[in-house]
Design a protein around this motif. Structure first.
Motif, mmCIF file in Angstrom:
data_model
loop_
_atom_site.group_PDB
_atom_site.id
_atom_site.type_symbol
_atom_site.label_atom_id
_atom_site.label_comp_id
_atom_site.label_asym_id
_atom_site.label_seq_id
_atom_site.Cartn_x
_atom_site.Cartn_y
_atom_site.Cartn_z
ATOM 1 N N LEU B 12 0.809 -1.224 0.000
ATOM 2 C CA LEU B 12 0.000 0.000 0.000
ATOM 3 C C LEU B 12 0.843 1.275 0.000
ATOM 4 C CD1 LEU B 12 -2.952 -1.087 2.245
ATOM 5 C CD2 LEU B 12 -2.977 -0.628 -0.205
ATOM 6 N N PRO B 13 1.820 1.397 0.913
ATOM 7 C CA PRO B 13 2.580 2.659 0.920
ATOM 8 C C PRO B 13 3.265 2.940 -0.410
ATOM 9 C CG PRO B 13 2.942 1.465 2.936
ATOM 10 C CD PRO B 13 2.134 0.579 2.060
ATOM 11 N N SER B 14 3.756 1.911 -1.092
ATOM 12 C CA SER B 14 4.417 2.119 -2.371
ATOM 13 C C SER B 14 3.465 2.747 -3.384
ATOM 14 C CB SER B 14 4.950 0.783 -2.890
ATOM 15 O OG SER B 14 5.544 0.968 -4.139
ATOM 16 N N LYS B 15 2.272 2.191 -3.499
ATOM 17 C CA LYS B 15 1.284 2.748 -4.443
ATOM 18 C C LYS B 15 0.836 4.136 -4.007
ATOM 19 C CE LYS B 15 0.988 -0.935 -7.097
ATOM 20 N NZ LYS B 15 1.732 -0.926 -8.385
ATOM 21 N N ASP B 16 0.665 4.300 -2.693
ATOM 22 C CA ASP B 16 0.280 5.620 -2.181
ATOM 23 C C ASP B 16 1.327 6.666 -2.538
ATOM 24 O OD1 ASP B 16 -1.260 4.573 0.973
ATOM 25 O OD2 ASP B 16 -2.039 4.761 -1.068
ATOM 26 N N ARG B 17 2.581 6.297 -2.362
ATOM 27 C CA ARG B 17 3.654 7.261 -2.640
ATOM 28 C C ARG B 17 3.717 7.590 -4.125
ATOM 29 N NH1 ARG B 17 6.813 3.976 1.542
ATOM 30 N NH2 ARG B 17 6.551 5.223 3.430
ATOM 31 N N LEU B 18 3.487 6.586 -4.955
ATOM 32 C CA LEU B 18 3.484 6.822 -6.398
ATOM 33 C C LEU B 18 2.343 7.754 -6.775
ATOM 34 C CD1 LEU B 18 4.823 6.185 -9.083
ATOM 35 C CD2 LEU B 18 3.330 4.197 -9.290
#
Lengths: 161, 161
Positions: B12-18
DNA sequence: GCATAAAATTTTAAGCTTGAAGCTTTTCCT
DNA sequence: AGGAAAAGCTTCAAGCTTAAAATTTTATGC
């Protein structure tokens, strides 16, 4: 020279907003510089080419040149040049459009798609690393505030990209 | 094809950051486009020239070319070209540096300073209008988060610009 | 004093970007 | 049916940008 008068209440937000803008610019320039360097050294590519491939990856049937220009928010002339180079690399093809000899539809080749998938994974990992200090709650918060910045100018389709 | 597995917590954090990064880019591109258009139509100038004048305005004694490159975080070659055009316009002068014939020190002319003061006031008003949806508390908050993004890479001099 | 390394800036090649002009094709209107 | 307007894309001129090479000058070490 004249003495400085104390800042009036309406002066503060203006300076705050200017400082915020400069901070945003500094951060974006830093991140873009990192991404550019990584794309150049690891994939022999550039940010604009990556952006075009990303846009085309979202539309497997391809986009017309004007549509691509609209999606990426760059001028038609710019898109022509970038697509030229992606065609030279074999990552993209221009196809004619039945019934309209003016138009051209641009699509990722299978080689382009394969290459983009690899670059996209790396890109996401780079962004994840560079924004590591931001958690999901903060990301949501910043995103909402930026939506408010964009709202007066973009109407309904805020999430379109 | 393979079924989609439910997103794991660390996905989740990876997609959120993107998504955050894309939102930041969209916002910055929009604001820069507005500033560029305004500078072009009202002052017949460009953002890079404005940036150079802003940097020199902060250093009335002037900056050497390499120092200017460092302050603006752009390449030496880029600075050479932009300074050339500002010299042509009469807003900036290159002066020799005593004791070092390689070096040149760049300074705003009085005409350049007068022009910059007018452009800077307009620029601040444009930013104030474009970021009107952001209040001071939000500006501080975003700024702190962006400082955290920059901190691992910039060490102590975060506020230097 | 001299050779080498480093520094400071410009030049170069390549890529990107805008805004406008140019060319061809399609659509619209009478 | 034909002319004008609009559309779609490319080309053009000008500006910006990077990274590296080139040139000149200064600093360093022996």
């Amino acid at each position: 020279m004249t003495a400085k008068t104390p800042a009036s209440p309406q002066e503060l937000p203006s300076k705050d907003r200017l400082r915020l803008w400069l901070k945003i610019l500094k951060t974006v320039r830093f991140i873009e510089a990192e991404l550019r360097e990584n794309l150049r050294t690891e994939f022999q590519s550039t940010l604009p080419r990556f952006d075009v491939m990303a846009a085309l990856h979202r539309y497997p049937a391809g986009l017309k040149m004007g549509e691509l220009s609209g999606v990426l928010k760059v001028s038609n002339g710019n898109v022509t040049g970038i697509v030229d180079r992606l065609v030279d690399e074999g990552h993209v093809v221009r196809e004619s459009v039945p019934g309209d000899r003016r138009a051209a539809r641009v699509r990722l080749t299978s080689r382009g798609r394969d290459e983009f998938i690899v670059q996209a994974a790396a890109h996401e990992a780079w962004i994840n690393g560079l924004l590591q200090a931001v958690d999901s709650a903060q990301a949501d918060e910043i995103s909402l505030i930026f939506d408010q910045i964009l709202a007066p100018h973009f109407g309904q389709n805020l999430n379109d990209h």
